[in-house]
Design an enzyme around this catalytic site. Structure first.
Site, PDB file in Angstrom:
ATOM      1  N   GLY A  14      -0.290  21.920 -78.008  1.00 54.21           N
ATOM      2  CA  GLY A  14      -1.036  23.177 -77.916  1.00 54.21           C
ATOM      3  C   GLY A  14      -0.838  24.008 -79.167  1.00 54.21           C
ATOM      4  O   GLY A  14      -0.687  25.228 -79.096  1.00 54.21           O
ATOM      5  N   GLY A  15      -0.859  23.351 -80.315  1.00 50.57           N
ATOM      6  CA  GLY A  15      -0.433  24.005 -81.549  1.00 50.57           C
ATOM      7  C   GLY A  15      -1.533  24.489 -82.469  1.00 50.57           C
ATOM      8  O   GLY A  15      -1.236  24.919 -83.583  1.00 50.57           O
ATOM      9  N   ASN A  87       4.294  23.193 -75.569  1.00 49.75           N
ATOM     10  CA  ASN A  87       3.666  24.504 -75.518  1.00 49.75           C
ATOM     11  C   ASN A  87       2.290  24.487 -74.854  1.00 49.75           C
ATOM     12  O   ASN A  87       1.776  25.538 -74.487  1.00 49.75           O
ATOM     13  CB  ASN A  87       3.534  25.065 -76.943  1.00 49.75           C
ATOM     14  CG  ASN A  87       2.766  26.365 -76.991  1.00 49.75           C
ATOM     15  OD1 ASN A  87       3.236  27.394 -76.495  1.00 49.75           O
ATOM     16  ND2 ASN A  87       1.572  26.336 -77.571  1.00 49.75           N
ATOM     17  N   SER A 139       7.424  30.728 -68.742  1.00 51.70           N
ATOM     18  CA  SER A 139       6.962  32.116 -68.631  1.00 51.70           C
ATOM     19  C   SER A 139       7.913  32.885 -67.736  1.00 51.70           C
ATOM     20  O   SER A 139       8.550  32.296 -66.852  1.00 51.70           O
ATOM     21  CB  SER A 139       5.552  32.152 -68.019  1.00 51.70           C
ATOM     22  OG  SER A 139       5.179  33.472 -67.652  1.00 51.70           O
ATOM     23  N   TYR A 151      -0.327  29.188 -61.936  1.00 52.04           N
ATOM     24  CA  TYR A 151       0.477  29.307 -63.166  1.00 52.04           C
ATOM     25  C   TYR A 151       1.946  29.519 -62.825  1.00 52.04           C
ATOM     26  O   TYR A 151       2.832  28.860 -63.388  1.00 52.04           O
ATOM     27  CB  TYR A 151      -0.068  30.482 -63.980  1.00 52.04           C
ATOM     28  CG  TYR A 151       0.562  30.662 -65.335  1.00 52.04           C
ATOM     29  CD1 TYR A 151       0.172  29.875 -66.411  1.00 52.04           C
ATOM     30  CD2 TYR A 151       1.521  31.656 -65.560  1.00 52.04           C
ATOM     31  CE1 TYR A 151       0.720  30.057 -67.667  1.00 52.04           C
ATOM     32  CE2 TYR A 151       2.064  31.845 -66.805  1.00 52.04           C
ATOM     33  CZ  TYR A 151       1.666  31.038 -67.866  1.00 52.04           C
ATOM     34  OH  TYR A 151       2.222  31.227 -69.107  1.00 52.04           O
TER      35      TYR A 151
END
Length: 252
Positions: A14-15, A87, A139, A151
């Site tokens: 996810g970069g 990520n 998170s 989430y």
């Protein structure tokens, strides 16, 4: 402070934008060799134009074949993998009763199971030289309700997995740890969209929910991630650190 990351081979999932790109950029500043992956080829090319020293790899980490191809391509380019940053992630659904089970499953695949699979692939290589670091981005809502239920659940699973995998691998020289960001503002993120849609509502949210009185920045999260990946954090294993300006209500 010299973090000792010069020459380390780092993969950030996810970069291509936001937090992932910020993490990749900071690793490069520390002298590491960095590859990023993402699903969108256009976003990857834009990241490459912005930071030419990045290596880019297109693929969907929720797809088993893509994951294996990604690791194979990274190893072909760099020879080994020293650091994996899990990520990739996203948010979907609404409240629990109005969210189809399929969306819970999608969230688990993206936010949690992809990281499990990528960790196992990376650790297999790390074990050959008895050294490596895996950092999982979860998170604060993985510790307490606040985001969407899909989430929250997937990030809670990530925090638990981080501890269990860390205990398995520390004896083989591999550290696994995590970062739990609070609300972070950046141009491509959800908070920026919400801020543009309803500035007064977001101002009230910040005043009531973040003791620091502002959103966090990509750089503040990236600083913690890069530190955890370095030998300066050599005694940190299994922990997931809140980086949230006091936003989390948990005291452990």
């Amino acid at each position: 402070m010299n973090l000792g990351l010069d020459g380390k081979k780092v993969l950030v999932t996810g970069g291509s934008k936001g937090l992932g790109l910020g993490i990749a950029k900071l690793f490069l500043e520390e002298g590491a060799q960095v590859g990023i992956c993402g699903r969108n080829e256009t976003s990857l090319q834009e990241a490459k134009q912005q930071i030419p020293s990045l290596e880019i790899f297109q693929g969907d980490v929720t797809n088993e074949q893509d994951r294996q191809a990604l690791i194979d391509a990274f190893l072909d380019r760099f020879g080994t993998i020293d650091v994996l940053i899990n990520n990739a992630g996203g948010s979907n659904g609404t409240d629990s009763m109005n969210t189809p089970l399929a969306q819970f499953e999608e969230s688990l695949q993206l936010n949690f199971l992809s990281a499990v699979a990528m960790s196992k692939l990376a650790a297999t290589t790390m074990m050959t030289h008895n050294e490596g670091v895996i950092v999982n981005i979860s998170s604060v809502f993985g510790r307490e309700a606040g985001g969407k239920p899909t989430y929250n659940a997937s990030k809670a699973a990530m925090i638990s997995f981080t501890k269990s995998l860390a205990d398995e691998l520390i004896g083989q020289g591999i550290r696994v740890c995590g970062v739990a960001p609070g609300s972070v503002l950046h141009p491509t993120g959800n908070w920026q969209k919400r801020l543009e849609e309803n500035p007064e509502k977001i101002k009230t949210f910040v005043e009531q929910s973040i003791p620091a009185g502002r959103f966090g920045t990509v750089e503040e999260i990236a600083n913690t991630v890069v530190f955890l990946a370095s030998k300066r954090a050599s005694w940190v294993s299994g922990a997931t650190l809140n980086v949230d300006g006091g936003q989390s209500k948990s005291n452990f």
